[in-house]
Design a protein around this motif. Structure first.
Motif, PDB file in Angstrom:
ATOM      1  N   SER A 246       0.397  18.263  -1.766  1.00 58.42           N
ATOM      2  CA  SER A 246      -1.072  17.712  -2.446  1.00 58.42           C
ATOM      3  C   SER A 246      -1.176  17.026  -3.694  1.00 58.42           C
ATOM      4  O   SER A 246      -0.515  17.858  -4.340  1.00 58.42           O
ATOM      5  CB  SER A 246      -1.662  18.607  -2.074  1.00 58.42           C
ATOM      6  OG  SER A 246      -3.179  17.683  -2.364  1.00 58.42           O
TER       7      SER A 246
ATOM      8  N   THR B  47      -3.798  13.114   1.924  1.00 56.27           N
ATOM      9  CA  THR B  47      -3.567  13.069   2.994  1.00 56.27           C
ATOM     10  C   THR B  47      -4.881  11.768   3.577  1.00 56.27           C
ATOM     11  O   THR B  47      -5.666  11.422   2.862  1.00 56.27           O
ATOM     12  CB  THR B  47      -4.460  14.521   3.886  1.00 56.27           C
ATOM     13  OG1 THR B  47      -5.677  14.365   2.537  1.00 56.27           O
ATOM     14  CG2 THR B  47      -3.615  15.332   3.045  1.00 56.27           C
ATOM     15  N   GLY B  48      -5.170  11.873   5.114  1.00 54.78           N
ATOM     16  CA  GLY B  48      -5.841  10.508   5.690  1.00 54.78           C
ATOM     17  C   GLY B  48      -5.504   8.893   4.697  1.00 54.78           C
ATOM     18  O   GLY B  48      -4.480   9.403   5.072  1.00 54.78           O
ATOM     19  N   LYS B  49      -6.584   8.216   4.856  1.00 57.37           N
ATOM     20  CA  LYS B  49      -6.304   6.804   3.679  1.00 57.37           C
ATOM     21  C   LYS B  49      -6.237   6.715   2.772  1.00 57.37           C
ATOM     22  O   LYS B  49      -6.876   5.832   2.300  1.00 57.37           O
ATOM     23  CB  LYS B  49      -7.303   5.972   4.873  1.00 57.37           C
ATOM     24  CG  LYS B  49      -6.922   6.527   5.995  1.00 57.37           C
ATOM     25  CD  LYS B  49      -7.850   4.684   6.644  1.00 57.37           C
ATOM     26  CE  LYS B  49      -9.161   4.949   6.738  1.00 57.37           C
ATOM     27  NZ  LYS B  49      -9.385   4.458   7.423  1.00 57.37           N
ATOM     28  N   LYS B  50      -6.511   7.935   1.952  1.00 53.96           N
ATOM     29  CA  LYS B  50      -7.005   8.399   0.113  1.00 53.96           C
ATOM     30  C   LYS B  50      -5.903   6.920  -0.623  1.00 53.96           C
ATOM     31  O   LYS B  50      -6.039   6.425  -1.472  1.00 53.96           O
ATOM     32  CB  LYS B  50      -6.497   9.662   0.331  1.00 53.96           C
ATOM     33  CG  LYS B  50      -7.779  10.064   0.476  1.00 53.96           C
ATOM     34  CD  LYS B  50      -7.342  11.832  -0.452  1.00 53.96           C
ATOM     35  CE  LYS B  50      -8.040  12.465   0.618  1.00 53.96           C
ATOM     36  NZ  LYS B  50      -7.791  14.352   0.094  1.00 53.96           N
ATOM     37  N   TRP B  51      -4.393   6.199   0.207  1.00 50.81           N
ATOM     38  CA  TRP B  51      -3.107   6.059  -0.502  1.00 50.81           C
ATOM     39  C   TRP B  51      -4.058   4.595  -1.035  1.00 50.81           C
ATOM     40  O   TRP B  51      -4.046   4.057  -2.202  1.00 50.81           O
ATOM     41  CB  TRP B  51      -2.329   5.870   0.529  1.00 50.81           C
ATOM     42  CG  TRP B  51      -1.420   6.650   0.147  1.00 50.81           C
ATOM     43  CD1 TRP B  51      -0.944   7.728   1.418  1.00 50.81           C
ATOM     44  CD2 TRP B  51      -0.457   7.221  -1.111  1.00 50.81           C
ATOM     45  NE1 TRP B  51       0.055   9.018  -0.055  1.00 50.81           N
ATOM     46  CE2 TRP B  51       0.464   8.544  -0.623  1.00 50.81           C
ATOM     47  CE3 TRP B  51      -0.380   6.695  -2.671  1.00 50.81           C
ATOM     48  CZ2 TRP B  51       0.799   9.295  -1.660  1.00 50.81           C
ATOM     49  CZ3 TRP B  51       0.099   7.153  -2.711  1.00 50.81           C
ATOM     50  CH2 TRP B  51       0.753   8.657  -2.706  1.00 50.81           C
TER      51      TRP B  51
ATOM     52  N   ASP C  57      -7.722   4.072  -0.053  1.00 45.28           N
ATOM     53  CA  ASP C  57      -9.719   3.802  -0.167  1.00 45.28           C
ATOM     54  C   ASP C  57      -9.474   4.564  -1.024  1.00 45.28           C
ATOM     55  O   ASP C  57     -10.675   3.760  -1.892  1.00 45.28           O
ATOM     56  CB  ASP C  57     -10.198   4.758   1.435  1.00 45.28           C
ATOM     57  CG  ASP C  57      -9.853   4.243   2.964  1.00 45.28           C
ATOM     58  OD1 ASP C  57      -9.568   3.362   2.415  1.00 45.28           O
ATOM     59  OD2 ASP C  57     -10.018   4.166   3.949  1.00 45.28           O
ATOM     60  N   ARG C  58      -9.085   5.364  -1.714  1.00 47.58           N
ATOM     61  CA  ARG C  58      -9.199   6.043  -2.915  1.00 47.58           C
ATOM     62  C   ARG C  58      -8.927   4.700  -4.645  1.00 47.58           C
ATOM     63  O   ARG C  58      -8.573   4.254  -4.264  1.00 47.58           O
ATOM     64  CB  ARG C  58      -8.671   7.465  -3.503  1.00 47.58           C
ATOM     65  CG  ARG C  58      -8.846   8.275  -5.355  1.00 47.58           C
ATOM     66  CD  ARG C  58      -8.193   9.082  -5.188  1.00 47.58           C
ATOM     67  NE  ARG C  58      -9.451  10.088  -4.202  1.00 47.58           N
ATOM     68  CZ  ARG C  58      -9.073  11.138  -4.202  1.00 47.58           C
ATOM     69  NH1 ARG C  58      -8.427  11.955  -4.587  1.00 47.58           N
ATOM     70  NH2 ARG C  58      -9.860  11.956  -2.503  1.00 47.58           N
TER      71      ARG C  58
END
Length: 107
Positions: free
Chosen positions: A7, A26-30, A32-33
Motif C-alpha cells: 500500500s 485500493t478501491g478507485k483511489k487511482w 478519485d483521489r
C-alpha cells in the motif's frame, strides 16, 4: 523498502523505496483521489490524480504523499530531501547496506 504489491501509505514511511512503479492503491483511489497544486496566479490551481503523477514518474507521487505527512517547515523540507525513490530494483545505496523491510511482519 520494496514497494511491490504494498500500500502507498505504508511504504511512504521509509526513506529508500525500490519498485515504486508496482505500488498499490485500493478501491478507485487511482482516479478519485485529488492532489492540488497552486501556482500563485489567479486560476492557477491544478488538480492531479495519483495515476497522472505515477505516469509522470513514481518519485512525484511518493514525494507528494510524503510531503503531506511531514511538518510544513524547514525540518519537513530537510526530511523530504532524504527520500530516494526508484522504479526498478536497482539503486545506488548498496554501500549503506540497506535492509529489506517486510511490512506484513510489522502489523
Amino acid at each position: 523498502m520494496d514497494a511491490a504489491g504494498e500500500s502507498l501509505g505504508r511504504v511512504c514511511s521509509k526513506m529508500i523505496v525500490i519498485n515504486a512503479d508496482k505500488v498499490v492503491l485500493t478501491g478507485k483511489k487511482w482516479d478519485d483521489r485529488v492532489y492540488l497544486k497552486f501556482s500563485g496566479y489567479p486560476g492557477g490551481q491544478r488538480q492531479f490524480s495519483p495515476r497522472f503523477l505515477q505516469a509522470k514518474g513514481s518519485d512525484r507521487l511518493f514525494r507528494k504523499v510524503v510531503k503531506g505527512m511531514l511538518p510544513k517547515n524547514r525540518l519537513g523540507a530537510a526530511i523530504l530531501a532524504n527520500l530516494y525513490v526508484y522504479d526498478g530494483a536497482e539503486h545506488k545505496h548498496e554501500a549503506q547496506q540497506p535492509r529489506l523491510v517486510d511490512l506484513s511482519k510489522l502489523k
